[in-house]
Design a protein around this motif. Structure first.
Motif, PDB file in Angstrom:
ATOM      1  N   ALA A 180       0.955  -1.317  -0.137  1.00  0.00           N
ATOM      2  CA  ALA A 180       0.008  -0.078   0.015  1.00  0.00           C
ATOM      3  C   ALA A 180       0.929   1.333  -0.200  1.00  0.00           C
ATOM      4  CB  ALA A 180      -0.949   0.104   1.121  1.00  0.00           C
ATOM      5  N   GLU A 181       1.973   1.353   0.697  1.00  0.00           N
ATOM      6  CA  GLU A 181       2.577   2.540   1.249  1.00  0.00           C
ATOM      7  C   GLU A 181       3.867   2.673  -0.160  1.00  0.00           C
ATOM      8  OE1 GLU A 181       1.641   4.884   3.235  1.00  0.00           O
ATOM      9  OE2 GLU A 181      -0.025   3.653   3.337  1.00  0.00           O
ATOM     10  N   ILE A 182       4.297   1.737  -0.463  1.00  0.00           N
ATOM     11  CA  ILE A 182       5.312   1.960  -1.578  1.00  0.00           C
ATOM     12  C   ILE A 182       4.995   1.650  -3.031  1.00  0.00           C
ATOM     13  CG2 ILE A 182       7.348   0.824  -2.439  1.00  0.00           C
ATOM     14  CD1 ILE A 182       8.198   0.079   0.299  1.00  0.00           C
ATOM     15  N   PHE A 183       3.837   0.760  -3.284  1.00  0.00           N
ATOM     16  CA  PHE A 183       3.507   0.457  -4.529  1.00  0.00           C
ATOM     17  C   PHE A 183       2.160   0.906  -4.920  1.00  0.00           C
ATOM     18  CE2 PHE A 183       6.778  -2.816  -3.465  1.00  0.00           C
ATOM     19  CZ  PHE A 183       7.570  -2.485  -4.274  1.00  0.00           C
ATOM     20  N   ASN A 184       1.557   1.649  -3.908  1.00  0.00           N
ATOM     21  CA  ASN A 184      -0.093   2.070  -3.819  1.00  0.00           C
ATOM     22  C   ASN A 184      -0.872   1.047  -4.302  1.00  0.00           C
ATOM     23  OD1 ASN A 184      -1.976   4.054  -3.630  1.00  0.00           O
ATOM     24  ND2 ASN A 184      -1.985   4.433  -5.874  1.00  0.00           N
ATOM     25  N   VAL A 185      -0.593  -0.283  -4.026  1.00  0.00           N
ATOM     26  CA  VAL A 185      -1.305  -1.429  -4.175  1.00  0.00           C
ATOM     27  C   VAL A 185      -2.517  -1.566  -2.974  1.00  0.00           C
ATOM     28  CG1 VAL A 185      -1.509  -3.762  -4.597  1.00  0.00           C
ATOM     29  CG2 VAL A 185       0.160  -2.628  -5.624  1.00  0.00           C
ATOM     30  N   VAL A 186      -3.550  -1.288  -3.094  1.00  0.00           N
ATOM     31  CA  VAL A 186      -4.566  -1.348  -2.079  1.00  0.00           C
ATOM     32  C   VAL A 186      -5.757  -1.924  -2.335  1.00  0.00           C
ATOM     33  CG1 VAL A 186      -5.812   0.259  -0.270  1.00  0.00           C
ATOM     34  CG2 VAL A 186      -3.614   0.916  -1.242  1.00  0.00           C
ATOM     35  N   PRO A 187      -6.321  -2.791  -1.448  1.00  0.00           N
ATOM     36  CA  PRO A 187      -7.674  -3.430  -1.609  1.00  0.00           C
ATOM     37  C   PRO A 187      -8.720  -2.552  -1.842  1.00  0.00           C
ATOM     38  CG  PRO A 187      -6.344  -4.589   0.327  1.00  0.00           C
ATOM     39  CD  PRO A 187      -5.612  -3.432  -0.151  1.00  0.00           C
ATOM     40  N   GLU A 188      -9.545  -2.814  -2.586  1.00  0.00           N
ATOM     41  CA  GLU A 188     -10.875  -2.316  -2.932  1.00  0.00           C
ATOM     42  C   GLU A 188     -11.535  -1.610  -1.483  1.00  0.00           C
ATOM     43  OE1 GLU A 188     -13.706  -4.147  -5.170  1.00  0.00           O
ATOM     44  OE2 GLU A 188     -12.453  -4.473  -6.945  1.00  0.00           O
ATOM     45  N   GLY A 189     -11.252  -2.476  -0.489  1.00  0.00           N
ATOM     46  CA  GLY A 189     -11.916  -1.898   0.841  1.00  0.00           C
ATOM     47  C   GLY A 189     -11.037  -1.255   1.469  1.00  0.00           C
ATOM     48  N   GLY A 190      -9.700  -0.964   1.215  1.00  0.00           N
ATOM     49  CA  GLY A 190      -8.923  -0.049   1.942  1.00  0.00           C
ATOM     50  C   GLY A 190      -7.867  -1.170   2.518  1.00  0.00           C
ATOM     51  N   LEU A 191      -7.010  -0.696   3.414  1.00  0.00           N
ATOM     52  CA  LEU A 191      -6.069  -1.722   4.250  1.00  0.00           C
ATOM     53  C   LEU A 191      -6.866  -2.795   5.067  1.00  0.00           C
ATOM     54  CD1 LEU A 191      -3.503   0.634   5.686  1.00  0.00           C
ATOM     55  CD2 LEU A 191      -3.049  -0.858   3.785  1.00  0.00           C
ATOM     56  N   ALA A 192      -8.010  -2.349   5.769  1.00  0.00           N
ATOM     57  CA  ALA A 192      -8.546  -3.280   6.546  1.00  0.00           C
ATOM     58  C   ALA A 192      -7.643  -4.549   7.142  1.00  0.00           C
ATOM     59  CB  ALA A 192      -9.627  -4.079   5.328  1.00  0.00           C
ATOM     60  N   ILE A 193      -6.960  -4.069   8.090  1.00  0.00           N
ATOM     61  CA  ILE A 193      -5.952  -4.934   8.638  1.00  0.00           C
ATOM     62  C   ILE A 193      -6.806  -6.036   9.452  1.00  0.00           C
ATOM     63  CG2 ILE A 193      -4.230  -4.936  10.345  1.00  0.00           C
ATOM     64  CD1 ILE A 193      -2.976  -2.652   9.343  1.00  0.00           C
ATOM     65  N   ASP A 194      -7.756  -5.642  10.164  1.00  0.00           N
ATOM     66  CA  ASP A 194      -8.465  -6.641  10.796  1.00  0.00           C
ATOM     67  C   ASP A 194      -9.144  -7.764  10.148  1.00  0.00           C
ATOM     68  OD1 ASP A 194     -10.090  -4.763   9.698  1.00  0.00           O
ATOM     69  OD2 ASP A 194     -11.640  -5.015  11.118  1.00  0.00           O
ATOM     70  N   GLN A 195      -9.338  -7.376   8.930  1.00  0.00           N
ATOM     71  CA  GLN A 195      -9.776  -8.488   7.884  1.00  0.00           C
ATOM     72  C   GLN A 195      -8.684  -9.387   7.561  1.00  0.00           C
ATOM     73  OE1 GLN A 195     -12.582  -7.264   4.769  1.00  0.00           O
ATOM     74  NE2 GLN A 195     -13.354  -5.597   6.392  1.00  0.00           N
ATOM     75  N   LEU A 196      -7.535  -8.715   7.151  1.00  0.00           N
ATOM     76  CA  LEU A 196      -6.319  -9.305   6.741  1.00  0.00           C
ATOM     77  C   LEU A 196      -6.000 -10.363   7.877  1.00  0.00           C
ATOM     78  CD1 LEU A 196      -3.718  -9.585   4.745  1.00  0.00           C
ATOM     79  CD2 LEU A 196      -2.593  -8.237   6.409  1.00  0.00           C
ATOM     80  N   ILE A 197      -5.980  -9.869   9.132  1.00  0.00           N
ATOM     81  CA  ILE A 197      -5.510 -10.746  10.192  1.00  0.00           C
ATOM     82  C   ILE A 197      -6.317 -11.764  10.438  1.00  0.00           C
ATOM     83  CG2 ILE A 197      -5.015 -10.770  12.545  1.00  0.00           C
ATOM     84  CD1 ILE A 197      -3.823  -8.201  12.312  1.00  0.00           C
ATOM     85  N   GLU A 198      -7.611 -11.714  10.491  1.00  0.00           N
ATOM     86  CA  GLU A 198      -8.687 -12.764  10.423  1.00  0.00           C
ATOM     87  C   GLU A 198      -8.474 -14.066   9.403  1.00  0.00           C
ATOM     88  OE1 GLU A 198     -10.681 -13.987  12.851  1.00  0.00           O
ATOM     89  OE2 GLU A 198      -9.878 -12.566  13.984  1.00  0.00           O
ATOM     90  N   ASN A 199      -8.334 -13.557   8.167  1.00  0.00           N
ATOM     91  CA  ASN A 199      -8.056 -14.292   6.930  1.00  0.00           C
ATOM     92  C   ASN A 199      -6.623 -15.020   7.399  1.00  0.00           C
ATOM     93  OD1 ASN A 199      -9.033 -15.047   4.023  1.00  0.00           O
ATOM     94  ND2 ASN A 199      -6.764 -14.382   3.798  1.00  0.00           N
ATOM     95  N   HIS A 200      -5.680 -14.276   7.549  1.00  0.00           N
ATOM     96  CA  HIS A 200      -4.323 -14.969   8.014  1.00  0.00           C
ATOM     97  C   HIS A 200      -4.465 -15.910   8.967  1.00  0.00           C
ATOM     98  CE1 HIS A 200      -0.215 -15.592   8.128  1.00  0.00           C
ATOM     99  NE2 HIS A 200       0.127 -14.807   9.058  1.00  0.00           N
ATOM    100  N   LEU A 201      -5.202 -15.765  10.280  1.00  0.00           N
ATOM    101  CA  LEU A 201      -5.237 -16.765  11.362  1.00  0.00           C
ATOM    102  C   LEU A 201      -6.172 -18.044  10.707  1.00  0.00           C
ATOM    103  CD1 LEU A 201      -6.188 -14.267  13.941  1.00  0.00           C
ATOM    104  CD2 LEU A 201      -4.156 -15.906  13.840  1.00  0.00           C
ATOM    105  N   ASP A 202      -7.086 -17.502   9.881  1.00  0.00           N
ATOM    106  CA  ASP A 202      -7.852 -18.773   9.314  1.00  0.00           C
ATOM    107  C   ASP A 202      -6.908 -19.630   8.411  1.00  0.00           C
ATOM    108  OD1 ASP A 202     -10.173 -20.388   8.567  1.00  0.00           O
ATOM    109  OD2 ASP A 202     -10.214 -19.504   6.728  1.00  0.00           O
ATOM    110  N   ILE A 203      -5.940 -19.227   7.552  1.00  0.00           N
ATOM    111  CA  ILE A 203      -5.359 -19.958   7.044  1.00  0.00           C
ATOM    112  C   ILE A 203      -4.103 -20.774   7.554  1.00  0.00           C
ATOM    113  CG2 ILE A 203      -3.173 -19.892   5.228  1.00  0.00           C
ATOM    114  CD1 ILE A 203      -4.785 -17.445   4.088  1.00  0.00           C
TER     115      ILE A 203
END
Length: 218
Positions: A180-203
């Motif tokens: 996000a900060e270097i390449f400006n690649v941001v998901p459609e819903g924004g950073l949403a770190i809480d969702q990223l973490i839940e997805n990561h824990l599930d994996i």
């Protein structure tokens, strides 16, 4: 006639608040202009102080950034370190609690702004990366690595390389911010770190591939 509950003089309260005023002004400018393109004079002007007054509290611009890290991020690092040191008997629960702490902390824009600034500026200012490592990673990573080792010893985790495993566990969050900060690649819903973490824990807990009966490894 004075009373014991009389408020402190306004100038005294303001003097005590000045370091935070400097830090708030610096954070605003670091986000808008970048660390490298922000001067102490600009920080002083934004804070409504003289340049000399800023130097009374912070001897350099890097000291101001260090002050921001110590104010917002270092306490979180200390809490994370204590968490992994005190909860070695439940690796899965500790990992979820650790990520929950990260997600809750980074939901505060003033906290999230600091690692974002560090990521953007560390390439051209390696002293910033060294400072952040000293203030944050040098406290958390050894404790977290030891948690992995203890999880292996207690049979909670498979016998994996503790340091490489830890990098794999925290890597998605770092890469998420870097994209996000270097390449400006941001998901459609924004950073949403809480969702990223839940997805990561599930994996981490359940894997990503569906098991296929009778399949064999290549």
């Amino acid at each position: 006639m004075t009373t014991s509950d009389s408020p402190e003089p306004k100038f005294r309260r303001r003097a005590e608040a000045r370091p935070d005023e400097v830090l708030d002004a610096a954070l605003t400018l670091f986000e808008e202009k970048g660390y490298a393109h922000t001067s102490v004079a600009q920080i002083a002007k934004t804070a409504g102080l003289s340049k000399g007054a800023v130097y009374l509290y912070f001897p350099s611009k890097q000291a101001i950034l260090e002050g921001l890290v110590r104010r917002a991020v270092s306490p979180i690092a200390a809490r994370a370190q204590a968490l992994v040191e005190l909860s070695s008997d439940d690796a899965r629960g500790t990992l979820r609690a650790l990520f929950s702490l990260i997600a809750t902390s980074l939901s505060d824009p003033k906290v999230l702004a600091i690692p974002k600034v560090v990521i953007r500026e560390a390439v051209v200012a390696p002293e910033i990366a060294a400072m952040y490592r000293r203030e944050v990673f040098d406290h958390v990573l050894p404790a977290a690595t030891e948690m992995v080792r203890q999880g292996i010893a207690s049979g909670q985790l498979r016998p994996v390389d503790p340091e490489l495993t830890l990098r794999s566990v925290i890597g998605p969050i770092v890469v998420h911010l870097m994209l996000a900060e270097i390449f400006n690649v941001v998901p459609e819903g924004g950073l949403a770190i809480d969702q990223l973490i839940e997805n990561h824990l599930d994996i981490l807990f359940h894997g990503v591939f569906l098991s296929t009966e009778g399949s064999t490894d290549a």
